[in-house]
Enzyme design. Structure first.
Site, short mmCIF file in Angstrom:
data_model
loop_
_atom_site.label_atom_id
_atom_site.label_comp_id
_atom_site.label_asym_id
_atom_site.label_seq_id
_atom_site.Cartn_x
_atom_site.Cartn_y
_atom_site.Cartn_z
N HIS A 1 78.94 116.27 -46.57
CA HIS A 1 77.81 117.20 -46.67
C HIS A 1 77.25 117.19 -48.09
O HIS A 1 76.03 117.11 -48.29
CB HIS A 1 78.23 118.64 -46.35
CG HIS A 1 78.72 118.89 -44.98
ND1 HIS A 1 79.91 119.55 -44.73
CD2 HIS A 1 78.20 118.60 -43.77
CE1 HIS A 1 80.07 119.66 -43.43
NE2 HIS A 1 79.06 119.09 -42.81
N LYS B 1 81.72 130.30 -30.99
CA LYS B 1 82.55 129.33 -31.69
C LYS B 1 83.64 130.02 -32.52
O LYS B 1 83.39 131.05 -33.13
CB LYS B 1 81.64 128.48 -32.59
CG LYS B 1 82.30 127.24 -33.11
CD LYS B 1 81.27 126.34 -33.78
CE LYS B 1 81.95 125.12 -34.36
NZ LYS B 1 81.04 124.24 -35.06
N ARG C 1 76.97 109.42 -40.07
CA ARG C 1 78.18 108.71 -40.49
C ARG C 1 78.37 107.41 -39.72
O ARG C 1 78.96 106.48 -40.22
CB ARG C 1 79.41 109.59 -40.25
CG ARG C 1 79.47 110.82 -41.11
CD ARG C 1 80.59 111.71 -40.67
NE ARG C 1 80.30 112.13 -39.30
CZ ARG C 1 81.02 112.99 -38.60
NH1 ARG C 1 82.11 113.49 -39.11
NH2 ARG C 1 80.68 113.33 -37.38
N SER D 1 84.20 117.77 -40.87
CA SER D 1 84.80 119.10 -40.98
C SER D 1 86.01 119.23 -40.07
O SER D 1 87.01 119.85 -40.44
CB SER D 1 83.77 120.18 -40.65
OG SER D 1 82.79 120.24 -41.65
#
Length: 151
Positions: A17, A41, A90, A127
């Site tokens: 990030h 979440k 990515r 993450s």
């Protein structure tokens, strides 16, 4: 003003990030790091912790703001008058996923999505991997900015 948002949960902020944001600063007059809030979440870090990690990481960068939002990202863009969404890629799987979201956002509004490839040395960091390392007592410090420390 070229204003972009960089949306995500940032649970936690990673070097991936950080890389995208640092490189995005050269493209935009302002980047709003937009922490999405999803009541469904389960987060490892509280919203306050995530905001603190990000604000500390970019405390010397005047072109960065940190805000939270709920709901559709494109609606948040309208609210803060951002014309761009910044996203990092990515791998090819990220591209396919992000492409579908970008097309949907473009259909819903005039928002333009700008993709940056993560630097090669950071493309493996996510993450979820960082959270797994933390949960299992591993050394996560090489995966996150110095501001991300568990106390």
């Amino acid at each position: 003003m070229r204003r972009a948002i960089f949306p995500g949960s940032f649970d936690p902020l990673t070097l991936g990030h950080y890389d995208i944001i640092q490189r995005g600063i050269t493209l935009f007059d302002e980047i709003i790091i937009a922490i999405g809030i999803n009541a469904e979440k389960q987060y490892m870090f509280t919203l306050d912790q995530r905001m603190r990690f990000i604000k500390k990481a970019f405390e010397k960068e005047a072109k960065i703001k940190v805000l939270t939002y709920e709901g559709l990202t494109v609606e948040f863009c309208k609210k803060v008058q951002a014309d761009f969404i910044l996203r990092g890629l990515r791998n090819p799987a990220d591209f396919e996923f992000e492409k579908a979201i970008a097309h949907t956002n473009r259909k819903l509004s005039e928002i333009e999505t700008v993709f940056l490839l993560t630097s090669s040395g950071k493309s493996y960091i996510s993450s979820s991997i960082v959270r797994d390392v933390i949960r299992n007592g591993g050394d996560y410090t090489g995966l996150v900015p110095d501001s991300v420390r568990i106390t």
